[in-house]
Design an enzyme around this catalytic site. Sequence first.
Site, PDB file in Angstrom:
ATOM      1  N   THR A  14       0.810  -1.224   0.000  1.00  0.00           N
ATOM      2  CA  THR A  14       0.000   0.000   0.000  1.00  0.00           C
ATOM      3  C   THR A  14       0.840   1.269   0.000  1.00  0.00           C
ATOM      4  O   THR A  14       2.031   1.261   0.307  1.00  0.00           O
ATOM      5  CB  THR A  14      -0.934   0.022   1.226  1.00  0.00           C
ATOM      6  OG1 THR A  14      -0.143   0.061   2.415  1.00  0.00           O
ATOM      7  CG2 THR A  14      -1.841  -1.199   1.249  1.00  0.00           C
ATOM      8  N   ASP A  15       0.161   2.351  -0.329  1.00  0.00           N
ATOM      9  CA  ASP A  15       0.788   3.669  -0.248  1.00  0.00           C
ATOM     10  C   ASP A  15       0.481   4.271   1.135  1.00  0.00           C
ATOM     11  O   ASP A  15      -0.074   3.600   2.000  1.00  0.00           O
ATOM     12  CB  ASP A  15       0.322   4.572  -1.396  1.00  0.00           C
ATOM     13  CG  ASP A  15      -1.187   4.808  -1.400  1.00  0.00           C
ATOM     14  OD1 ASP A  15      -1.865   4.562  -0.376  1.00  0.00           O
ATOM     15  OD2 ASP A  15      -1.692   5.252  -2.445  1.00  0.00           O
ATOM     16  N   MET A  16       0.779   5.529   1.319  1.00  0.00           N
ATOM     17  CA  MET A  16       0.595   6.150   2.639  1.00  0.00           C
ATOM     18  C   MET A  16      -0.877   6.250   3.041  1.00  0.00           C
ATOM     19  O   MET A  16      -1.190   6.358   4.218  1.00  0.00           O
ATOM     20  CB  MET A  16       1.253   7.528   2.664  1.00  0.00           C
ATOM     21  CG  MET A  16       2.781   7.425   2.623  1.00  0.00           C
ATOM     22  SD  MET A  16       3.612   9.009   2.701  1.00  0.00           S
ATOM     23  CE  MET A  16       3.185   9.524   4.348  1.00  0.00           C
ATOM     24  N   ILE A  19      -3.948   2.432   0.463  1.00  0.00           N
ATOM     25  CA  ILE A  19      -4.527   1.925  -0.786  1.00  0.00           C
ATOM     26  C   ILE A  19      -3.422   1.218  -1.565  1.00  0.00           C
ATOM     27  O   ILE A  19      -2.270   1.665  -1.573  1.00  0.00           O
ATOM     28  CB  ILE A  19      -5.111   3.085  -1.617  1.00  0.00           C
ATOM     29  CG1 ILE A  19      -6.251   3.751  -0.830  1.00  0.00           C
ATOM     30  CG2 ILE A  19      -5.595   2.606  -2.972  1.00  0.00           C
ATOM     31  CD1 ILE A  19      -6.746   5.044  -1.452  1.00  0.00           C
TER      32      ILE A  19
END
Length: 129
Positions: A14-16, A19
């Site tokens: 995931t990103d920050m 997601i």
Amino acid sequence: MTHEFPVTVYYEDTDMAGIVYYANYLRFIERARSEVVEQMGVDQRAMRDMDIVFAVTRVEADYLGSARLGDRLIVKSDHHGQGAVRWVFDQVVELDGKPIFRAKVTAACMTTAGKPTRLPAEIRASFAK
């Protein structure tokens, strides 16, 4: 026959915002293709020893939704031949039965020197089933 491959979304995917980072969908479908090849009984290490490898030459991808940390996904893969050298995979990543990513991936069979070569007979035979 459609092959199904389960994927769990981990923190590293995931990103920050939590997601799934867009490029990781390509990793998920790559793993699913590797499983398809293995389940067909194709030993890619033995093929490499015979100077034959697969290389992805084209990816068409549509991002239809998103997955988040902890989601459980299913990658569905169908495949067929396209000529003597190309192997095409139609792949969909689903979340709760709904498509969130779709890709058409074309792989070419080639020598380790990069020259196109015919797909092995056992793979070509699977297309007729």
